[in-house]
Motif scaffolding. Structure first.
Motif, PDB file in Angstrom:
ATOM      1  N   VAL A   1       0.852  -1.192   0.000  1.00 13.44           N
ATOM      2  CA  VAL A   1       0.000   0.000   0.000  1.00 13.44           C
ATOM      3  C   VAL A   1       0.886   1.241   0.000  1.00 13.44           C
ATOM      4  O   VAL A   1       2.067   1.181   0.351  1.00 13.44           O
ATOM      5  CB  VAL A   1      -0.937   0.040   1.230  1.00 13.44           C
ATOM      6  N   LYS A   2       0.325   2.370  -0.393  1.00 11.15           N
ATOM      7  CA  LYS A   2       1.065   3.636  -0.368  1.00 11.15           C
ATOM      8  C   LYS A   2       1.399   3.999   1.073  1.00 11.15           C
ATOM      9  O   LYS A   2       0.651   3.678   2.001  1.00 11.15           O
ATOM     10  CB  LYS A   2       0.240   4.747  -1.014  1.00 11.15           C
ATOM     11  N   GLN A   3       2.520   4.691   1.240  1.00  7.44           N
ATOM     12  CA  GLN A   3       2.915   5.122   2.581  1.00  7.44           C
ATOM     13  C   GLN A   3       1.874   6.079   3.162  1.00  7.44           C
ATOM     14  O   GLN A   3       1.315   6.916   2.451  1.00  7.44           O
ATOM     15  CB  GLN A   3       4.278   5.818   2.536  1.00  7.44           C
ATOM     16  N   TYR A   4       1.648   5.960   4.469  1.00  7.08           N
ATOM     17  CA  TYR A   4       0.709   6.848   5.139  1.00  7.08           C
ATOM     18  C   TYR A   4       1.322   8.256   5.232  1.00  7.08           C
ATOM     19  O   TYR A   4       2.526   8.402   5.481  1.00  7.08           O
ATOM     20  CB  TYR A   4       0.399   6.338   6.544  1.00  7.08           C
ATOM     21  N   PRO A   5       0.517   9.307   5.062  1.00 10.97           N
ATOM     22  CA  PRO A   5       1.043  10.672   5.147  1.00 10.97           C
ATOM     23  C   PRO A   5       1.392  11.060   6.586  1.00 10.97           C
ATOM     24  O   PRO A   5       0.902  10.445   7.547  1.00 10.97           O
ATOM     25  CB  PRO A   5      -0.105  11.527   4.607  1.00 10.97           C
ATOM     26  N   LEU A   6       2.220  12.100   6.722  1.00 12.93           N
ATOM     27  CA  LEU A   6       2.716  12.485   8.046  1.00 12.93           C
ATOM     28  C   LEU A   6       1.608  12.959   8.983  1.00 12.93           C
ATOM     29  O   LEU A   6       1.725  12.793  10.199  1.00 12.93           O
ATOM     30  CB  LEU A   6       3.784  13.576   7.902  1.00 12.93           C
ATOM     31  N   ASP A   7       0.543  13.568   8.464  1.00  9.10           N
ATOM     32  CA  ASP A   7      -0.511  14.009   9.376  1.00  9.10           C
ATOM     33  C   ASP A   7      -1.194  12.811  10.029  1.00  9.10           C
ATOM     34  O   ASP A   7      -1.507  12.837  11.229  1.00  9.10           O
ATOM     35  CB  ASP A   7      -1.531  14.903   8.649  1.00  9.10           C
ATOM     36  N   VAL A   8      -1.387  11.719   9.263  1.00  7.07           N
ATOM     37  CA  VAL A   8      -1.987  10.508   9.830  1.00  7.07           C
ATOM     38  C   VAL A   8      -1.034   9.855  10.820  1.00  7.07           C
ATOM     39  O   VAL A   8      -1.432   9.424  11.913  1.00  7.07           O
ATOM     40  CB  VAL A   8      -2.371   9.523   8.708  1.00  7.07           C
ATOM     41  N   LEU A   9       0.252   9.792  10.473  1.00 12.42           N
ATOM     42  CA  LEU A   9       1.237   9.217  11.387  1.00 12.42           C
ATOM     43  C   LEU A   9       1.355  10.062  12.653  1.00 12.42           C
ATOM     44  O   LEU A   9       1.533   9.529  13.754  1.00 12.42           O
ATOM     45  CB  LEU A   9       2.591   9.104  10.696  1.00 12.42           C
ATOM     46  N   GLY A  10       1.261  11.375  12.504  1.00 18.40           N
ATOM     47  CA  GLY A  10       1.286  12.248  13.678  1.00 18.40           C
ATOM     48  C   GLY A  10       0.115  11.965  14.604  1.00 18.40           C
ATOM     49  O   GLY A  10       0.263  11.938  15.831  1.00 18.40           O
ATOM     50  N   ALA A  11      -1.068  11.741  14.018  1.00 22.86           N
ATOM     51  CA  ALA A  11      -2.241  11.416  14.822  1.00 22.86           C
ATOM     52  C   ALA A  11      -2.043  10.080  15.540  1.00 22.86           C
ATOM     53  O   ALA A  11      -2.404   9.929  16.714  1.00 22.86           O
ATOM     54  CB  ALA A  11      -3.481  11.368  13.938  1.00 22.86           C
ATOM     55  N   GLU A  12      -1.459   9.099  14.838  1.00 19.51           N
ATOM     56  CA  GLU A  12      -1.199   7.806  15.463  1.00 19.51           C
ATOM     57  C   GLU A  12      -0.252   7.962  16.652  1.00 19.51           C
ATOM     58  O   GLU A  12      -0.481   7.386  17.726  1.00 19.51           O
ATOM     59  CB  GLU A  12      -0.590   6.838  14.438  1.00 19.51           C
ATOM     60  N   SER A  13       0.817   8.726  16.472  1.00 22.73           N
ATOM     61  CA  SER A  13       1.780   8.886  17.558  1.00 22.73           C
ATOM     62  C   SER A  13       1.174   9.680  18.710  1.00 22.73           C
ATOM     63  O   SER A  13       1.451   9.404  19.879  1.00 22.73           O
ATOM     64  CB  SER A  13       3.051   9.587  17.047  1.00 22.73           C
ATOM     65  N   GLU A  14       0.328  10.661  18.399  1.00 22.98           N
ATOM     66  CA  GLU A  14      -0.315  11.445  19.454  1.00 22.98           C
ATOM     67  C   GLU A  14      -1.228  10.562  20.300  1.00 22.98           C
ATOM     68  O   GLU A  14      -1.273  10.678  21.525  1.00 22.98           O
ATOM     69  CB  GLU A  14      -1.109  12.600  18.839  1.00 22.98           C
ATOM     70  N   GLY A  15      -1.953   9.657  19.644  1.00 27.45           N
ATOM     71  CA  GLY A  15      -2.807   8.744  20.389  1.00 27.45           C
ATOM     72  C   GLY A  15      -2.004   7.757  21.219  1.00 27.45           C
ATOM     73  O   GLY A  15      -2.347   7.475  22.373  1.00 27.45           O
ATOM     74  N   MET A  16      -0.927   7.220  20.647  1.00 24.89           N
ATOM     75  CA  MET A  16      -0.096   6.238  21.346  1.00 24.89           C
ATOM     76  C   MET A  16       0.559   6.853  22.587  1.00 24.89           C
ATOM     77  O   MET A  16       0.459   6.306  23.697  1.00 24.89           O
ATOM     78  CB  MET A  16       0.981   5.707  20.405  1.00 24.89           C
ATOM     79  N   ILE A  17       1.223   7.994  22.403  1.00 23.68           N
ATOM     80  CA  ILE A  17       1.917   8.628  23.528  1.00 23.68           C
ATOM     81  C   ILE A  17       0.909   9.163  24.534  1.00 23.68           C
ATOM     82  O   ILE A  17       1.104   9.078  25.749  1.00 23.68           O
ATOM     83  CB  ILE A  17       2.848   9.740  23.023  1.00 23.68           C
ATOM     84  N   GLY A  18      -0.197   9.714  24.028  1.00 26.40           N
ATOM     85  CA  GLY A  18      -1.237  10.216  24.922  1.00 26.40           C
ATOM     86  C   GLY A  18      -1.787   9.126  25.816  1.00 26.40           C
ATOM     87  O   GLY A  18      -2.042   9.341  27.007  1.00 26.40           O
ATOM     88  N   TYR A  19      -1.975   7.937  25.248  1.00 22.44           N
ATOM     89  CA  TYR A  19      -2.444   6.804  26.051  1.00 22.44           C
ATOM     90  C   TYR A  19      -1.465   6.497  27.181  1.00 22.44           C
ATOM     91  O   TYR A  19      -1.864   6.305  28.340  1.00 22.44           O
ATOM     92  CB  TYR A  19      -2.623   5.578  25.151  1.00 22.44           C
ATOM     93  N   MET A  20      -0.167   6.463  26.866  1.00 17.96           N
ATOM     94  CA  MET A  20       0.833   6.159  27.887  1.00 17.96           C
ATOM     95  C   MET A  20       0.843   7.232  28.986  1.00 17.96           C
ATOM     96  O   MET A  20       0.909   6.925  30.179  1.00 17.96           O
ATOM     97  CB  MET A  20       2.210   6.050  27.257  1.00 17.96           C
ATOM     98  N   LEU A  21       0.773   8.498  28.580  1.00 19.99           N
ATOM     99  CA  LEU A  21       0.755   9.592  29.555  1.00 19.99           C
ATOM    100  C   LEU A  21      -0.519   9.552  30.394  1.00 19.99           C
ATOM    101  O   LEU A  21      -0.482   9.734  31.624  1.00 19.99           O
ATOM    102  CB  LEU A  21       0.863  10.930  28.828  1.00 19.99           C
ATOM    103  N   GLU A  22      -1.636   9.341  29.728  1.00 20.34           N
ATOM    104  CA  GLU A  22      -2.918   9.304  30.433  1.00 20.34           C
ATOM    105  C   GLU A  22      -2.923   8.211  31.498  1.00 20.34           C
ATOM    106  O   GLU A  22      -3.364   8.433  32.636  1.00 20.34           O
ATOM    107  CB  GLU A  22      -4.040   9.074  29.419  1.00 20.34           C
ATOM    108  N   GLN A  23      -2.417   7.045  31.150  1.00 21.66           N
ATOM    109  CA  GLN A  23      -2.388   5.940  32.104  1.00 21.66           C
ATOM    110  C   GLN A  23      -1.454   6.236  33.276  1.00 21.66           C
ATOM    111  O   GLN A  23      -1.789   5.976  34.440  1.00 21.66           O
ATOM    112  CB  GLN A  23      -1.951   4.657  31.392  1.00 21.66           C
ATOM    113  N   ALA A  24      -0.278   6.817  32.971  1.00 17.99           N
ATOM    114  CA  ALA A  24       0.687   7.114  34.032  1.00 17.99           C
ATOM    115  C   ALA A  24       0.137   8.162  34.995  1.00 17.99           C
ATOM    116  O   ALA A  24       0.254   8.029  36.217  1.00 17.99           O
ATOM    117  CB  ALA A  24       2.008   7.583  33.424  1.00 17.99           C
TER     118      ALA A  24
END
Length: 309
Positions: free
Chosen positions: A67-90
């Motif tokens: 598949v085509k590479q995902y654009p940076l805005d989508v990857l940014g959203a993915e990373s924001e959700g991932m890191i946000g989850y870790m921070l929220e839990q901590a």
């Protein structure tokens, strides 16, 4: 007080550490422990970096060629959700009686920003020069020196408007500790039809955090990093740590564009925009940055250029 705290990359991953989820979670738990005392007495809004994480997601996307590479805005959203989850839990574990929420945050930029013509924002891991050059040739990247190696660089336009600012304000007013605008937020533009669409870029987290602090009318803006203060003559025998300064004092300093420069610029803009004070220093000194016993404190009045012993 209402305090916006920008966590530097060291809160998630120190230079040279592998991009492993378990290691990042441990680092984030340490960050939550350092900040929790402030959360018990003040309104807090937390933002964070995402350079290594969004770079890793880009590499993973590129590795799957069906598949085509995902654009940076989508990857940014993915990373924001991932890191946000870790921070929220901590933070939820540290502050059992406090509501914590992560909000994916879109930030509007100007599609004609000159930054799109000259990529400067490093993302992803550090490579040896030969490997970086090969990847740049294969994938159409721009690469630049970073420390002892090379990293991919992408456009970094200035943030103009936080789309979700009213939602963030509502949550803060309700007593929620909010994690938002991570990695500089999700970069978007407004097209002629009026629609908002994502764009290929990564917004500087310090400038985005400063805009967030100004638009929330925060009292204080803290930037937590792995350096204990802003220094003059950094990395020389004459280096001195600044204890306090006005924006005018700091504007004339020659500071590294890729590290301390954006932090100082964001701090100055916050104070010049009406904030009581900004402070830059180590994560472990978070409480000292608020009471003035650690780091570099920037204020418009009542502060003169002084140095720590």
């Amino acid at each position: 007080m209402r305090i916006v705290i920008a966590l530097g990359g060291n809160a998630l991953l120190r230079r040279g550490e592998p991009l492993e989820a378990e290691l990042q979670q441990r680092n984030i738990e340490r960050a939550a422990q350092a900040i929790a005392p402030l959360a018990r007495d003040h309104e807090l809004v937390i933002t964070h970096g995402n350079g290594p994480q969004v770079g890793l997601l880009a590499l993973q996307s590129a590795a799957y060629t069906d598949v085509k590479q995902y654009p940076l805005d989508v990857l940014g959203a993915e990373s924001e959700g991932m890191i946000g989850y870790m921070l929220e839990q901590a933070f939820a574990n540290e502050l059992e009686q406090r509501d914590v929420a992560t909000l994916l945050t879109r930030i509007e930029v100007d599609e004609n920003d000159p930054a799109f013509e000259r990529p400067t924002k490093p993302i992803g891991p550090v490579y040896e020069e030969s490997v970086a050059r090969e990847l740049a040739e294969q994938r159409g990247w721009s690469v630049e020196p970073d420390g002892d190696g090379y990293r991919r660089v992408v456009p970094s336009p200035r943030p103009r408007r936080i789309i979700e600012i009213n939602t963030i304000r509502t949550l803060v007013n309700a007593g929620v500790l909010v994690v938002c605008a991570g990695g500089g937020g999700i970069p978007v533009i407004r097209v002629p039809s009026g629609d908002i669409v994502g764009i290929e870029a990564v917004i500087d987290k310090d400038h985005a955090a400063g805009l967030l602090a100004r638009q929330l009318e925060a009292d204080a803006f803290l930037m937590l990093t792995d350096v204990d203060a802003v220094y003059v003559d950094w990395n020389t025998p004459d280096q001195r740590a600044i204890a306090s300064a006005s924006p005018a004092d700091l504007r004339g300093l020659d500071l590294p564009a890729g590290s301390m420069g954006p932090k100082v610029a964001a701090a100055c803009e916050f104070v010049e925009g009406g904030g009581s004070f900004a402070a830059i220093g180590r994560l472990d000194d978070a409480s000292g940055l608020v009471d003035g016993t650690a780091g570099t404190r920037i204020a418009q009045t009542g502060e003169s250029l002084s140095f720590r012993p």
